[in-house]
Write a protein that holds these residues in place. Structure first.
Motif, PDB file in Angstrom:
ATOM      1  N   LYS A 125       2.565  16.867   7.814  1.00  0.00           N
ATOM      2  CA  LYS A 125       1.773  17.051   6.592  1.00  0.00           C
ATOM      3  C   LYS A 125       0.276  16.943   6.864  1.00  0.00           C
ATOM      4  O   LYS A 125      -0.535  17.449   6.094  1.00  0.00           O
ATOM      5  CB  LYS A 125       2.203  16.041   5.532  1.00  0.00           C
ATOM      6  N   SER A 164      -3.113   2.031   6.715  1.00  0.00           N
ATOM      7  CA  SER A 164      -3.502   1.388   5.463  1.00  0.00           C
ATOM      8  C   SER A 164      -2.523   0.259   5.128  1.00  0.00           C
ATOM      9  O   SER A 164      -1.321   0.429   5.252  1.00  0.00           O
ATOM     10  CB  SER A 164      -3.485   2.412   4.326  1.00  0.00           C
ATOM     11  N   PRO A 205      -4.679  11.822   6.485  1.00  0.00           N
ATOM     12  CA  PRO A 205      -3.734  10.714   6.310  1.00  0.00           C
ATOM     13  C   PRO A 205      -2.787  10.939   5.134  1.00  0.00           C
ATOM     14  O   PRO A 205      -3.084  11.703   4.216  1.00  0.00           O
ATOM     15  CB  PRO A 205      -4.644   9.524   6.038  1.00  0.00           C
ATOM     16  N   LEU A 206      -1.657  10.261   5.183  1.00  0.00           N
ATOM     17  CA  LEU A 206      -0.635  10.387   4.144  1.00  0.00           C
ATOM     18  C   LEU A 206      -0.754   9.235   3.149  1.00  0.00           C
ATOM     19  O   LEU A 206      -0.548   9.410   1.950  1.00  0.00           O
ATOM     20  CB  LEU A 206       0.740  10.318   4.841  1.00  0.00           C
ATOM     21  N   ILE A 207      -1.101   8.073   3.665  1.00  0.00           N
ATOM     22  CA  ILE A 207      -1.178   6.863   2.843  1.00  0.00           C
ATOM     23  C   ILE A 207      -2.605   6.336   2.921  1.00  0.00           C
ATOM     24  O   ILE A 207      -3.120   6.111   4.011  1.00  0.00           O
ATOM     25  CB  ILE A 207      -0.176   5.803   3.359  1.00  0.00           C
ATOM     26  N   LEU A 208      -3.224   6.150   1.761  1.00  0.00           N
ATOM     27  CA  LEU A 208      -4.605   5.667   1.721  1.00  0.00           C
ATOM     28  C   LEU A 208      -4.641   4.232   1.222  1.00  0.00           C
ATOM     29  O   LEU A 208      -3.813   3.826   0.409  1.00  0.00           O
ATOM     30  CB  LEU A 208      -5.440   6.558   0.790  1.00  0.00           C
ATOM     31  N   GLY A 209      -5.663   3.486   1.674  1.00  0.00           N
ATOM     32  CA  GLY A 209      -5.765   2.113   1.182  1.00  0.00           C
ATOM     33  C   GLY A 209      -6.664   1.279   2.040  1.00  0.00           C
ATOM     34  O   GLY A 209      -7.488   1.798   2.789  1.00  0.00           O
ATOM     35  N   ASN A 240       0.929   4.072  -2.982  1.00  0.00           N
ATOM     36  CA  ASN A 240       0.725   5.494  -2.691  1.00  0.00           C
ATOM     37  C   ASN A 240       1.895   6.346  -3.181  1.00  0.00           C
ATOM     38  O   ASN A 240       1.708   7.430  -3.724  1.00  0.00           O
ATOM     39  CB  ASN A 240       0.511   5.710  -1.187  1.00  0.00           C
ATOM     40  N   THR A 267       0.827  -1.210   0.000  1.00  0.00           N
ATOM     41  CA  THR A 267       0.000   0.000   0.000  1.00  0.00           C
ATOM     42  C   THR A 267       0.858   1.256   0.000  1.00  0.00           C
ATOM     43  O   THR A 267       0.577   2.209  -0.738  1.00  0.00           O
ATOM     44  CB  THR A 267      -0.938  -0.021   1.222  1.00  0.00           C
ATOM     45  N   ARG A 281      -8.583   4.033  -3.315  1.00  0.00           N
ATOM     46  CA  ARG A 281      -8.704   5.152  -2.364  1.00  0.00           C
ATOM     47  C   ARG A 281      -7.764   6.326  -2.707  1.00  0.00           C
ATOM     48  O   ARG A 281      -8.214   7.470  -2.752  1.00  0.00           O
ATOM     49  CB  ARG A 281      -8.548   4.670  -0.919  1.00  0.00           C
ATOM     50  N   PRO A 282      -6.474   6.099  -2.964  1.00  0.00           N
ATOM     51  CA  PRO A 282      -5.651   7.257  -3.367  1.00  0.00           C
ATOM     52  C   PRO A 282      -6.117   7.887  -4.682  1.00  0.00           C
ATOM     53  O   PRO A 282      -6.101   9.113  -4.807  1.00  0.00           O
ATOM     54  CB  PRO A 282      -4.229   6.687  -3.482  1.00  0.00           C
ATOM     55  N   LEU A 309       7.168  10.714  -0.755  1.00  0.00           N
ATOM     56  CA  LEU A 309       6.000  10.938   0.094  1.00  0.00           C
ATOM     57  C   LEU A 309       6.444  11.274   1.516  1.00  0.00           C
ATOM     58  O   LEU A 309       5.831  12.086   2.197  1.00  0.00           O
ATOM     59  CB  LEU A 309       5.184   9.642   0.103  1.00  0.00           C
ATOM     60  N   ILE A 310       7.513  10.625   1.950  1.00  0.00           N
ATOM     61  CA  ILE A 310       8.016  10.778   3.321  1.00  0.00           C
ATOM     62  C   ILE A 310       9.448  11.305   3.237  1.00  0.00           C
ATOM     63  O   ILE A 310      10.279  10.704   2.558  1.00  0.00           O
ATOM     64  CB  ILE A 310       7.972   9.420   4.061  1.00  0.00           C
ATOM     65  N   ASN A 357      -8.701  -1.362  -2.548  1.00  0.00           N
ATOM     66  CA  ASN A 357      -8.779  -0.003  -1.997  1.00  0.00           C
ATOM     67  C   ASN A 357      -7.410   0.690  -1.918  1.00  0.00           C
ATOM     68  O   ASN A 357      -7.344   1.922  -1.864  1.00  0.00           O
ATOM     69  CB  ASN A 357      -9.430  -0.018  -0.611  1.00  0.00           C
ATOM     70  N   SER A 358      -6.336  -0.089  -1.904  1.00  0.00           N
ATOM     71  CA  SER A 358      -4.992   0.511  -1.894  1.00  0.00           C
ATOM     72  C   SER A 358      -4.731   1.309  -3.162  1.00  0.00           C
ATOM     73  O   SER A 358      -3.931   2.233  -3.166  1.00  0.00           O
ATOM     74  CB  SER A 358      -3.931  -0.576  -1.732  1.00  0.00           C
ATOM     75  N   ASN A 396       6.254  12.713   9.587  1.00  0.00           N
ATOM     76  CA  ASN A 396       5.697  13.185   8.305  1.00  0.00           C
ATOM     77  C   ASN A 396       4.172  13.217   8.334  1.00  0.00           C
ATOM     78  O   ASN A 396       3.552  14.157   7.832  1.00  0.00           O
ATOM     79  CB  ASN A 396       6.187  12.298   7.159  1.00  0.00           C
ATOM     80  N   PHE A 454      -4.762   5.897   9.603  1.00  0.00           N
ATOM     81  CA  PHE A 454      -3.321   5.953   9.308  1.00  0.00           C
ATOM     82  C   PHE A 454      -2.677   4.577   9.147  1.00  0.00           C
ATOM     83  O   PHE A 454      -1.463   4.498   9.026  1.00  0.00           O
ATOM     84  CB  PHE A 454      -2.583   6.712  10.413  1.00  0.00           C
ATOM     85  N   LYS A 498       0.965   9.068  -5.959  1.00  0.00           N
ATOM     86  CA  LYS A 498       1.116  10.479  -5.563  1.00  0.00           C
ATOM     87  C   LYS A 498       2.419  11.067  -6.077  1.00  0.00           C
ATOM     88  O   LYS A 498       2.537  12.286  -6.210  1.00  0.00           O
ATOM     89  CB  LYS A 498       1.043  10.608  -4.037  1.00  0.00           C
ATOM     90  N   GLN A 525     -11.179   6.868   2.586  1.00  0.00           N
ATOM     91  CA  GLN A 525     -10.444   6.417   3.763  1.00  0.00           C
ATOM     92  C   GLN A 525     -11.309   6.630   5.012  1.00  0.00           C
ATOM     93  O   GLN A 525     -11.909   7.694   5.174  1.00  0.00           O
ATOM     94  CB  GLN A 525      -9.159   7.261   3.875  1.00  0.00           C
ATOM     95  N   PRO A 526     -11.400   5.635   5.900  1.00  0.00           N
ATOM     96  CA  PRO A 526     -12.151   5.866   7.143  1.00  0.00           C
ATOM     97  C   PRO A 526     -11.476   6.960   7.974  1.00  0.00           C
ATOM     98  O   PRO A 526     -10.262   7.129   7.907  1.00  0.00           O
ATOM     99  CB  PRO A 526     -12.075   4.517   7.865  1.00  0.00           C
TER     100      PRO A 526
END
Lengths: 382, 382
Positions: free
Chosen positions: B81, B246, B221-225, A77, A73, A102-103, A222-223, A98-99, B77, B244, A81, B236-237
């Motif tokens: 962010k 994912s 969140p930074l990472i979605l999934g 992302n 995941t 969702r993004p 991303l990080i 969803n990985s 991060n 956070f 991204k 994302q929930p």
């Protein structure tokens, strides 16, 4: 317990995976790339060796283009991204996890990207030509799963890759299902970015995964943070793999992943695929004989990465998995499997489905036992 | 090898950390939160237990506000962010690691935030009142390291926390150095967000870390999934910790981290702090007797988390660490330690410094041996 939830995480791992992780932790696990002393260097060499093992496994030319992540995941992302900009158009398939969705949906909602989801046939397999037809002037990225985590259907990634290359569109493959039994050659399949988990078919531990990015692709991290390189700069280094590996990486986990892949190499990727197919085919045939069963997977080796999804007409999917667990001590998974898109396609969005996912340590004996249990469940619902 | 590189990663870990990780992997490690079968539930319970252990350890009221990350850098991060918006002003200290400075500098470069870096005294310790004076109408966040990874200096986080609370500014603490020996009570210190690594003072394995976020803080969140929850939704929930987490989390690593913290609890946090201070003080005093030595750390227990940074006038820091490793079999770290800001403050940006960082498994005997070696190195440079 008979474990048939390998699509969630493979269990068990090869014994050597445990042994080498333990050896690493007990004997030499310092911080790789963060010091010049023996233990740090040994940790660094161990990590580099796994980069090379992964590169050989996926036919990646430069091991430095393999980035370690915590799971697939994170890798997906980073890829999504990292390359997409305002105004880009993205094409993906109707079977994504969803990985991926969702993004992409979040970027669509923010009006950053346009998104096209290509429909597939009744099992979710897309026609590569439908993807070709969806390509527009601003199409920047095609994202496809290698194989669905719901029903195991395998996507025509080679055909999609050819089209992507021909049209100059980036191609990202989510290999969460299939890596470790289906051959993935990033050159042959024209894959620009490959996201993979370490803890499923590759037989490594949880906490591992990776992203391959073809050399020359401009991609943002991303990080941000310490990388052990360019320490004097406030800016993230742009060199691979440091650009994406901020902070301490999971040395013992990565070492374990390396031994997972070495086990696959020793067993033979094709042999694992054949074994898994044999199990899947047996489940399929056994299930087909039961009354009121609806199977959502295809049994052919070229169409299935090791998953049989099904429902009994009269029984809740959750109830089947519950009974398999409580009464028969068999681990399966029911519900939506984080893939509402796929369940919409399979018309199971309300019911979910029971998923049996096989691994290379499952046996024909186990399959026969489970089929017997399923027959009992089926008979009891009359 | 005598290991004095605990600020990079602690070594060794308590034996039980290895044993429980192995037990987890061999006996029950399925995917937590991704299935209803026994193994998945047992994995989920094991992870929840560690959330509770961490909550008790940091006096966090709701364990669900503890999010597992791959390392402290990911946690930092997410925090930076996740809360900052265009036009926000951020205050940080002169001793921050690149894990803090790189994400902040990137946001500053993109003209999203304004950044103020508060200078400290000669050891880098900031005056909380300087932070108060830096607060403006648009100040949204204060970020401070608990303790510098270069020289161990401890920041006045309690005073900073009071000011942040008083002024209604969010307070993020990077506890990469100090968690595991310095008491951290998020309520007492008014910490809104706490980022911590699992593999340093907390004695867990690499591949673990976490972020605490106070309830009610709006954070993206930074990472979605896939999260195993709200599976039917493309969004994302927003519930903790799923927002956070994912993808598959590092179950065996988290289990190991739990036993690392339990070891600290059994040994007593204060006892570890006293032990580390005894070692640090002995190193400081021994070093002080050598010719041409410049020490960048303070020896007091309230001013040092377990690090002595120093240079010999006549010898490159890298050479000292090299000789310690090659000739004497002692692991230290030299160079910039991913903290150019701190080295600028300490006036060591060109030379770097030798860093001896102690852990709870180091002994006074080891310290004495290293001091003997350092005297030989010092004498040989005459």
């Amino acid at each position: 317990m008979i474990y048939f939830d390998n699509a969630a995480t493979s269990f068990p791992k090869p014994k050597r995976v445990y042994e080498e992780m333990l050896w690493c932790m007990e004997k030499y696990c310092a911080n790789p790339g963060r010091g010049g002393h023996k233990m740090s260097l040994e940790s660094g060499r161990a990590v580099l060796k796994v980069r090379e093992i992964i590169s050989d496994f996926f036919n990646i030319k430069n091991p430095m283009q393999v980035v370690f992540t915590k799971n697939a995941t994170e890798a997906i992302n980073i890829a999504i991204k990292g390359v997409l900009k305002e105004g880009d158009h993205v094409i993906t398939t109707c079977m994504e996890h969803n990985s991926v969705i969702r993004p992409l949906k979040a970027l669509e909602k923010e009006n950053i990207i346009e998104l096209t989801i290509v429909p597939g046939d009744e099992f979710g397999e897309v026609d590569a030509e439908d993807i070709r037809r969806a390509i527009k002037g601003n199409t920047r990225l095609i994202v496809s799963t290698l194989s669905s985590n719901v029903n195991g259907i395998i996507m025509p990634v080679k055909d999609i890759g050819s089209i992507a290359k021909e049209k100059g569109v980036l191609f990202l493959v989510d290999a969460a299902q299939g890596a470790g039994s289906i051959k993935i050659d990033v050159e042959e399949l024209n894959i620009d970015m490959l996201a993979f988990p370490g803890h499923k078919g590759l037989l490594g531990p949880q906490g591992t995964g990776g992203l391959y990015v073809r050399e020359g692709i401009k991609i943002n991290p991303l990080i941000l943070g310490g990388t052990g390189s360019n320490s004097e700069s406030f800016m993230q280094p742009e060199t691979f793999p440091d650009i994406f590996e901020s902070g301490t990486i999971n040395t013992p986990g990565i070492v374990g992943l390396g031994y997972g892949i070495e086990y696959i190499n020793r067993m033979g990727l094709d042999n694992i695929n054949i074994l898994k197919h044999k199990l899947v085919k047996t489940i399929y045939e056994g299930l087909s004989e039961l009354r009121n069963v609806k199977i959502y997977s295809r049994p052919e080796i070229s169409k299935n990465s090791g998953i049989i999804a099904f429902n009994f007409d009269d029984v809740e999917s959750n109830e089947v998995s519950y009974v398999l667990d409580k009464v028969y001590n068999v681990a399966t998974r029911s519900g939506l499997h984080c893939s509402p898109l796929a369940h919409t396609k399979l018309k199971t969005i309300k019911t979910g489905a029971v998923r049996i996912s096989v691994g290379c340590f499952n046996t024909l004996e186990e399959v026969k036992i489970v089929l017997k249990f399923l027959k009992e469940i089926s008979d009891n619902t009359i």
